[in-house]
Design an enzyme around this catalytic site. Structure first.
Site, mmCIF file in Angstrom:
data_model
loop_
_atom_site.group_PDB
_atom_site.id
_atom_site.type_symbol
_atom_site.label_atom_id
_atom_site.label_comp_id
_atom_site.label_asym_id
_atom_site.label_seq_id
_atom_site.Cartn_x
_atom_site.Cartn_y
_atom_site.Cartn_z
ATOM 1 N N GLU A 46 55.116 8.955 -24.726
ATOM 2 C CA GLU A 46 55.875 9.804 -23.805
ATOM 3 C C GLU A 46 57.248 9.205 -23.522
ATOM 4 O O GLU A 46 57.401 7.987 -23.420
ATOM 5 C CB GLU A 46 55.157 9.966 -22.452
ATOM 6 C CG GLU A 46 53.738 10.470 -22.531
ATOM 7 C CD GLU A 46 53.619 11.945 -22.786
ATOM 8 O OE1 GLU A 46 54.651 12.648 -22.743
ATOM 9 O OE2 GLU A 46 52.486 12.392 -23.032
ATOM 10 N N THR A 47 58.212 10.100 -23.372
ATOM 11 C CA THR A 47 59.503 9.761 -22.787
ATOM 12 C C THR A 47 59.686 10.633 -21.557
ATOM 13 O O THR A 47 59.527 11.852 -21.622
ATOM 14 C CB THR A 47 60.653 10.005 -23.778
ATOM 15 O OG1 THR A 47 60.512 9.129 -24.900
ATOM 16 C CG2 THR A 47 62.006 9.743 -23.119
#
Length: 263
Positions: A46-47
């Site tokens: 995830e970002t």
């Protein structure tokens, strides 16, 4: 354009453990395809991107392949960045999301506690032979429906030993598959999370799936405060509480990287 970027290992007190998330603060939203391209370049599960609106933050999360509606470890990572680097000493972060309502994170010492929606699992009579075949291993005790399939096994050893067929698992019509079992040595339950269709073969530590794990194990064990461990290769620990229609998920974070990206 140059943007700050941070990488934080979430749900751990040491680097190279827990779940790494990238955090990119923005002054205003970039086009969606650019956000996704940054997340793909980061190549982490995830970002998190956030934009500040007065005293609240609007947050969005992207895997290398898609935007997701809720993410725990990247929210903890964003809170770590805000409370320790951008606004040192801040103890509460309120987040506006596009699909998951308003989320709150509080900090006490080095522990960040996420206040997330409770999402109890839904019983299903569907035997799901394709899912069982893709997971391999012994027959599970039960399977529940929800955002993710929740597959319950008898022991931690069974969960740790699973070697799923990721290509077959990616064809299952679900966001992800969470496998779980009773824990041991002071841990109430363990889990693993597979999401190959989202570009994440195995997520190291998944806060959002505990929105379902916590109500399941709270009811099964007859207690509202639980200790959880995700038994991926990196591993991570979570302090869990069932609080009515909300769950509290606590953990620590460690800064790994601080830098600048050019897009």
């Amino acid at each position: 354009m140059r943007l700050p970027i941070y990488q934080v290992d979430a749900f751990t007190n040491r680097v190279f453990a827990g779940n790494p998330a990238a955090v990119v603060p923005l002054d205003q939203w970039l086009p969606d395809d650019q956000l996704l391209a940054i997340a793909a370049e980061n190549n982490l599960s995830e970002t998190a991107f956030f934009v500040r609106h007065e005293d609240v933050f609007e947050i969005r999360w992207f895997t290398p392949a898609v935007e997701v509606e809720l993410c725990g470890h990247a929210t903890l990572a964003a809170s770590f960045v805000i409370a320790t680097l951008l606004e040192p000493g801040r103890t509460r972060m309120d987040y506006l999301t596009r699909q998951a309502g308003t989320l709150t994170v509080t900090r006490e010492g080095d522990v960040f506690t996420l206040d997330f929606p409770c999402r109890p699992p839904v019983p299903t009579d569907n035997p799901l032979p394709a899912l069982r075949a893709a997971l391999g291993g012994p027959a599970p005790e039960a399977i529940f429906d929800g955002r993710d399939y929740l597959v319950v096994y008898r022991s931690e050893e069974e969960v740790r030993a699973l070697t799923p067929d990721m290509m077959a698992l990616a064809k299952i019509d679900t966001h992800a598959v969470c496998v779980t079992a009773p824990g041991r040595d002071g841990v109430d339950f363990v889990s693993r999370l597979f999401a190959p269709a989202q570009g994440i073969p195995e997520d190291p530590v998944t806060g959002s799936t505990h929105c379902t794990l916590i109500p399941y194990w709270a009811e099964r064990l007859g207690k509202t405060n639980l200790v959880a461990r995700q038994v991926s290769a990196r591993g991570g620990d979570l302090a869990c509480t069932l609080a009515g229609d909300r769950v509290k998920i606590g953990g620590k974070g460690v800064l790994y990287l601080e830098g600048t990206i050019t897009v």
